[in-house]
Scaffold this active site. Structure first.
Site, PDB file in Angstrom:
ATOM      1  N   HIS A 125      41.106 -18.730-102.082  1.00 26.51           N
ATOM      2  CA  HIS A 125      40.211 -18.184-100.984  1.00 26.51           C
ATOM      3  C   HIS A 125      40.709 -18.396 -99.616  1.00 26.51           C
ATOM      4  O   HIS A 125      40.242 -17.706 -98.732  1.00 26.51           O
ATOM      5  CB  HIS A 125      38.904 -18.655-101.183  1.00 26.51           C
ATOM      6  CG  HIS A 125      38.739 -20.307-100.709  1.00 26.51           C
ATOM      7  ND1 HIS A 125      38.506 -21.286-101.622  1.00 26.51           N
ATOM      8  CD2 HIS A 125      38.347 -20.791 -99.526  1.00 26.51           C
ATOM      9  CE1 HIS A 125      38.309 -22.585-101.053  1.00 26.51           C
ATOM     10  NE2 HIS A 125      38.338 -21.957 -99.519  1.00 26.51           N
ATOM     11  N   ASP A 162      40.886 -20.159-108.237  1.00 20.91           N
ATOM     12  CA  ASP A 162      40.959 -20.362-106.869  1.00 20.91           C
ATOM     13  C   ASP A 162      42.396 -21.539-106.518  1.00 20.91           C
ATOM     14  O   ASP A 162      42.320 -21.913-105.621  1.00 20.91           O
ATOM     15  CB  ASP A 162      39.654 -21.295-106.519  1.00 20.91           C
ATOM     16  CG  ASP A 162      39.489 -21.120-105.093  1.00 20.91           C
ATOM     17  OD1 ASP A 162      40.188 -20.120-104.403  1.00 20.91           O
ATOM     18  OD2 ASP A 162      38.889 -22.075-104.329  1.00 20.91           O
ATOM     19  N   GLY A 188      38.878 -26.058 -94.105  1.00 24.09           N
ATOM     20  CA  GLY A 188      40.102 -26.116 -93.529  1.00 24.09           C
ATOM     21  C   GLY A 188      40.816 -26.872 -94.380  1.00 24.09           C
ATOM     22  O   GLY A 188      41.985 -26.814 -94.495  1.00 24.09           O
ATOM     23  N   ASN A 189      40.340 -28.122 -95.126  1.00 19.81           N
ATOM     24  CA  ASN A 189      40.915 -28.635 -96.125  1.00 19.81           C
ATOM     25  C   ASN A 189      41.225 -27.953 -97.409  1.00 19.81           C
ATOM     26  O   ASN A 189      41.963 -28.324 -98.156  1.00 19.81           O
ATOM     27  CB  ASN A 189      39.973 -29.900 -96.502  1.00 19.81           C
ATOM     28  CG  ASN A 189      40.238 -31.140 -95.712  1.00 19.81           C
ATOM     29  OD1 ASN A 189      39.137 -31.508 -94.694  1.00 19.81           O
ATOM     30  ND2 ASN A 189      41.250 -31.654 -95.708  1.00 19.81           N
ATOM     31  N   SER A 190      40.569 -26.825 -97.490  1.00 21.62           N
ATOM     32  CA  SER A 190      40.743 -26.069 -98.718  1.00 21.62           C
ATOM     33  C   SER A 190      42.119 -25.563 -98.895  1.00 21.62           C
ATOM     34  O   SER A 190      42.925 -25.184 -98.110  1.00 21.62           O
ATOM     35  CB  SER A 190      39.725 -24.698 -98.594  1.00 21.62           C
ATOM     36  OG  SER A 190      38.624 -24.816 -98.842  1.00 21.62           O
ATOM     37  N   LEU A 198      37.251 -17.397-125.093  1.00 24.03           N
ATOM     38  CA  LEU A 198      37.377 -17.561-126.410  1.00 24.03           C
ATOM     39  C   LEU A 198      36.659 -16.320-127.193  1.00 24.03           C
ATOM     40  O   LEU A 198      36.847 -16.207-128.687  1.00 24.03           O
ATOM     41  CB  LEU A 198      36.415 -18.896-126.841  1.00 24.03           C
ATOM     42  CG  LEU A 198      36.874 -19.455-128.410  1.00 24.03           C
ATOM     43  CD1 LEU A 198      38.117 -19.797-128.480  1.00 24.03           C
ATOM     44  CD2 LEU A 198      35.848 -20.737-128.391  1.00 24.03           C
ATOM     45  N   GLY A 199      36.024 -15.681-126.676  1.00 28.69           N
ATOM     46  CA  GLY A 199      35.373 -14.475-127.243  1.00 28.69           C
ATOM     47  C   GLY A 199      34.115 -14.823-127.903  1.00 28.69           C
ATOM     48  O   GLY A 199      33.432 -14.334-128.607  1.00 28.69           O
ATOM     49  N   THR A 208      30.439 -17.595-127.073  1.00 26.92           N
ATOM     50  CA  THR A 208      29.967 -18.705-126.049  1.00 26.92           C
ATOM     51  C   THR A 208      29.147 -19.746-126.950  1.00 26.92           C
ATOM     52  O   THR A 208      28.883 -19.304-128.457  1.00 26.92           O
ATOM     53  CB  THR A 208      28.517 -17.860-125.487  1.00 26.92           C
ATOM     54  OG1 THR A 208      27.687 -17.315-126.391  1.00 26.92           O
ATOM     55  CG2 THR A 208      29.305 -16.762-124.723  1.00 26.92           C
TER      56      THR A 208
END
Lengths: 347, 640
Positions: free
Chosen positions: B96, B127, B207-209, B266-267, B269
């Site tokens: 991001h 991310d 901003g730390n991201s 995994l296909g 749940t």
């Protein structure tokens, strides 16, 4: 400051201290616990509490502290407890239904009971001396509901910033507790944190994280905890039955119509207490209440629902002065209705 | 990554936990008393030397770590932080952070210089992103630690660019403790999922991201990217989250390959049953898990070697794995324990990822994934407070001179240039490992099966055959390979071996459309790897679509081909060949070939082939040449 330094004052010099530190921190025999070990030990006694709520600003979760192996849980008195079903989840994932033993409305603390044996308690030691500003502390809490199931509550570190009397509010609600609190250099003012454990670096419970409040004077959100002696007093009063009856559920109710306050019909679980009308010639009419006023507090206690109004009035004694806080056109209006009549008294 | 012995790691661990707290004391004591006495005020007793020494150690660690911190500036698109993980300039950051920045960005280091950097790889779901700074080959960098050893209470610190303050490129450092481990923070739509992340009370602000979370040694334990916010707006409230360094390591190879990486499903749940067991609540019949035997209502016990006791634990494991990996899954049915190897499928269709990366399918336009555990807390999103600007303009600006030739656009890739770089690196390793005279002629491989029966394989340029006790199979190696998987029951062993020979002799470029896929944990860690080290060894994976089949080659760092998975049709079960090498040379070692190999197809072990002799003939005009010219062997039969 450092436990090791305090424990070995005679050796607290130079290389000998270094040796002592090294032994204390790394040695297998007399080693002081690492912060991680301290947290791991204490966090077993910190539980995730689930109850009523679930809308923005009113989370359905908070934190509790198991203070006896038999299952007494200290937590804050809040709307979360205003529920028929309250659950406590331990850090091993065990889930227990909890019963509200009682509450101390002055300190806004409550005691819950769960059915269990040999539970991992974090004992309340009432005569622990108060901790001084500068003391390093750790806060353990169910902040933001991040931890679920067998996940451990969150740990934060900080310092006691000040020991001061509390003057705080949230919106129109003024905190009844005016006693001493620890102000913390640690952001504990988060959803779910209230009821969390404040421990020192030896793992001793030194305080309980308070409800989300702002300073009355500045409006700043406060990071604070109730000192353990205050918590212990509340706990003793509640368990001994000396504290006032719990606010949530079970209390006697009082029909506001007896004051001339005619509310909208109670159709929902939490019907907002809007005034439909006042009875002519009643105390309500004399106090200037009007249709469409929204009751928000009875004698300073917030009343989110019609039922809460009846319970708050029921908690007053006959003859107590009744003061209603209403919102009218966006403004807060206080109305004094005079003494509360007896429950059976005809209007 | 710097290899560390097991014993040293343990030492580091202990000192890491024990040391910084006295240092923290020292800060308080020193500030209060000795370091800056007010004029005329009486200074208190000096802190003990050990405390001061610990503080100096901490300052040194932070200075070293800060040198690897990157301040990313993307002009109108905001910016964020990053951390260099290798001396040649590769830096990890958040998806991001770089998504709005486009291909080129400016990166500041604490040496005060601004470097050009180019986008390398993207992982929208996790991310993560990889960029490469240019201009030096000796960048300061930080080691990736084993984040599974991180414990609650451990000291940690972030070094980054909060509020884009680092206009002089000096990172801001914020210290704290680890508040929680193995946290799960659900995705926004299908991306930005923080699985198995580290929660910290060190201040993580917008901003730390993308910046690193360091442990007390200055090694990277996570990439900061998210925080819980509420009533006070988008400023830290003591609750930040970092993507674990182990998750980053799983994806690092694929990111280096310039790919847009996908996460795994995994296909199936799972849900918590009334008795607390984690059971399969839904499963796709087309999934590999179903093919391997997993069914509705089976209890999932462990995934990828980690116990699964809650739904969160399941999501935590799955959320850190790349698609395409094959991981062990343990389940229980009727009291019986079953262990299977499951190949993980991709979460997204390729076009979906493209849309996300181009900003057309961002989190806000997408519905939440089904089964998301909890609604996002207010503001409980990644803090792209680094001013998440409008996606970069459609017309990308021309690359700065420093980045010329370092970017190539191609669908499915963030930067295809780096795919070629990685592919060529693997090709060079393969070539160096196999000193075979080229062009080569027929390869003859003879040996024994597990039951001591003999086998014989001949791989000629235009023809491949295998003699087995069950019969002889032959394929035409010069044409399409998918017609008839041979020998029967193997799923295409001969085709795999034909491509194996071609890869070794002529390199990946000879195999048609070949790309670098990334890495997988090595099946058999190199012998040099110290026992007990938790950080796994990774092998590279090349993917080739050639002659009607798709093949994936697993290649060790030394260029040894350790495995081949070959699909003769997209939905077919692959033929899985795994090669084993003799640690001390041996058969075939003269030309870099293996000691033995196993073949699996679907749920069946097709065979274990132990090689007695390998004969590599030189190329001749006549493909049926007989005289062996290069021989290697260690058996009596190989002596000559």
């Amino acid at each position: 400051m450092s436990d090791t330094m305090r424990a070995r004052p005679a050796r607290a010099r130079g290389a000998r201290l270094a040796l002592a530190l090294a032994l204390a921190l790394a040695g297998p025999v007399s080693r002081a616990a690492t912060p991680g070990e301290t947290i791991a030990g204490a966090a077993r006694g910190v539980v995730k509490v689930y109850g009523a709520g679930g809308v923005r600003g009113l989370e359905a979760y908070q934190t509790g502290i198991l203070v006896t192996p038999a299952g007494h849980v200290v937590t804050v008195l809040s709307t979360v407890l205003d529920s028929d079903t309250i659950d406590c989840v331990l850090d091993d994932g065990r889930r227990y239904p909890a019963r509200l033993v009682g509450a101390d409305p002055a300190r806004e603390l409550a005691v819950l009971a769960i059915e269990g044996e040999d539970l991992p308690a974090l004992p309340l030691v009432a005569d622990l001396p108060r901790v001084a500003p500068g003391t390093r502390v750790l806060a353990l809490s169910n902040l933001f509901g991040v931890a679920v199931g067998d996940e451990r509550v969150s740990a934060q570190h900080g310092v006691i910033s000040a020991v001061v009397p509390l003057e705080a509010r949230r919106g129109s609600y003024e905190a009844p507790y005016r006693g001493t609190v620890y102000l913390l250099d640690c952001t504990t003012n988060n959803p779910g944190s209230p009821g969390g454990a404040l421990i020192d670096f030896r793992g001793r419970l030194v305080g309980v994280l308070g409800k989300e409040l702002r300073a009355s004077a500045s409006g700043v959100w406060l990071n604070y905890a109730l000192p353990i002696d205050e918590v212990a007093k509340a706990y003793d009063d509640i368990v001994a039955g000396r504290a006032s009856a719990p606010v949530a559920g079970g209390g006697t109710r009082f029909d506001p119509a007896l004051l001339g306050v005619l509310l909208v019909p109670d159709l929902l679980d939490r019907t907002p207490p809007f005034l439909e009308a006042t009875r002519a010639g009643s105390a309500a009419a004399a106090a200037g209440l009007r249709a469409d006023d929204l009751l928000v507090a009875v004698n300073g206690r917030t009343v989110p629902s019609r039922r809460a109004v009846e319970e708050a009035l029921g908690a007053l004694a006959t003859g107590d002065p009744v003061r209603l806080t209403v919102v009218r056109g966006g403004a807060i209006v206080e109305c004094d209705l005079g003494p509360r009549p007896a429950a059976g008294e005809a209007p | 990554m710097q290899p560390a012995t097991a014993s040293r790691r343990r030492c580091d661990r202990r000192s890491a936990r024990a040391l910084p707290w006295p240092a923290l004391v020292a800060v308080v004591v020193a500030t209060a008393t000795a370091s800056r006495p007010a004029a005329g005020a009486e200074a208190g007793p000096a802190p003990p030397d050990s405390v001061l020494a610990a503080e100096r150690g901490r300052v040194a660690v932070m200075a070293r770590a800060s040198a690897a911190a990157v301040a990313i500036f993307a002009g109108e698109a905001g910016g964020g932080s990053g951390v260099l993980v290798s001396p040649d300039g590769y830096a990890l950051t958040n998806f991001h952070v770089v998504q709005p920045a486009g291909v080129a960005m400016k990166c500041g280091l604490s040496d005060g210089r601004l470097y050009d950097a180019v986008l390398v790889g993207l992982d929208p779901t996790g991310d993560l992103a990889l960029v490469k700074l240019v201009g030096r080959d000796d960048f300061p960098w930080a080691e990736l630690a084993d984040s599974d050893t991180v414990a609650v209470g451990d000291p940690c610190f972030a070094a980054g660019n909060p509020f884009l303050l680092a206009t002089d490129f000096q990172p801001s450092v914020s210290a704290g403790i680890v508040s929680g481990v193995h946290r799960y923070q659900g995705p926004a739509g299908t991306i930005l999922e923080y699985a198995d992340c580290i929660q910290v009370d060190a201040a993580i602000n917008p901003g730390n991201s993308g910046g690193a979370l360091f442990d007390a040694r200055g090694a990277v334990i996570g990439i900061n990217g998210r925080a819980s916010f509420e009533k006070r707006g988008r400023v830290n409230v003591g609750v930040g989250y970092a993507i674990s360094s182990n998750q980053a390591r799983h994806f690092l190879g694929a990111l280096k390959g310039g790919r847009i990486v996908d996460h795994a499903t995994l296909g199936a749940t799972v849900a918590t049953a009334s008795d607390g067991r984690v059971v399969v609540s839904d499963i796709l019949e087309s999934s590999d898990a179903y093919r391997r035997g997993l069914r509705y209502d089976d209890e999932v016990v462990a995934l990828a070697g980690r116990p699964v006791r809650t739904v969160n634990a399941f999501k935590n494991v799955l959320g850190t794995l790349p698609s395409g990996w094959r991981v062990p899954l343990v389940y229980r049915r009727g009291g019986q324990r079953h262990e299977i190897l499951v190949r993980l499928a991709a979460v997204h269709a390729p076009a979906e990822l493209e849309a996300i990366v181009s900003g057309e399918g961002g989190p806000r336009q997408r519905r939440r994934a089904p089964g998301s555990r909890r609604p996002p807390a207010p503001g409980d999103e990644p803090p792209p407070g680094e001013a998440p600007a409008a996606p970069a303009a459609r017309e990308p600006p021309p690359l700065p001179d420093a980045l010329r030739g370092l970017h190539e656009a191609r669908p499915g890739f963030a930067n295809f240039h780096f795919n070629l770089v990685e592919r060529d690196r693997v090709a060079a390793a393969i070539a160096a490992r196999h000193p075979v005279e080229r062009p080569a002629g027929t390869w003859r491989v003879v040996g024994r099966l597990a039951d001591k029966e003999a086998f014989r394989i001949e791989l000629a340029p235009a023809r491949a055959s295998i003699d087995l006790p069950t019969g002889t199979s032959t394929i035409d190696a010069a044409s399409e390979l998918d017609a008839n998987p041979s020998p029967p029951g193997s799923g295409g062993l001969l085709a795999a071996l034909v491509l194996w020979r071609r890869l070794i002799l002529d390199g990946p470029r000879s195999l048609g459309r070949t790309t670098y896929l990334g890495t997988v944990p090595a099946a058999t860690p190199a012998a040099a790897e110290p026992a007990g080290t938790a950080i796994p060894v990774y092998d590279d994976v090349l993917d080739a679509a050639v002659a009607g089949v798709e093949a994936r080659f697993i290649v060790a760092a030394d260029g040894a081909v350790t495995g081949i998975d070959l699909w003769t049709a997209p939905d077919a079960e692959p033929c899985e060949v795994r090669f084993a090498y003799a640690a001390d040379g041996g058969v075939g070692d003269a030309v870099g070939l293996p000691r033995s190999f196993t073949v699996r197809h679907a749920d069946t072990a097709f065979g274990t082939f132990t090689i007695d002799e390998v004969v590599v003939e030189p190329a001749t005009e006549n493909a049926d040449s007989t005289g062996p010219a290069a021989t290697a062997g260690d058996g009596a039969g190989a002596e000559r």
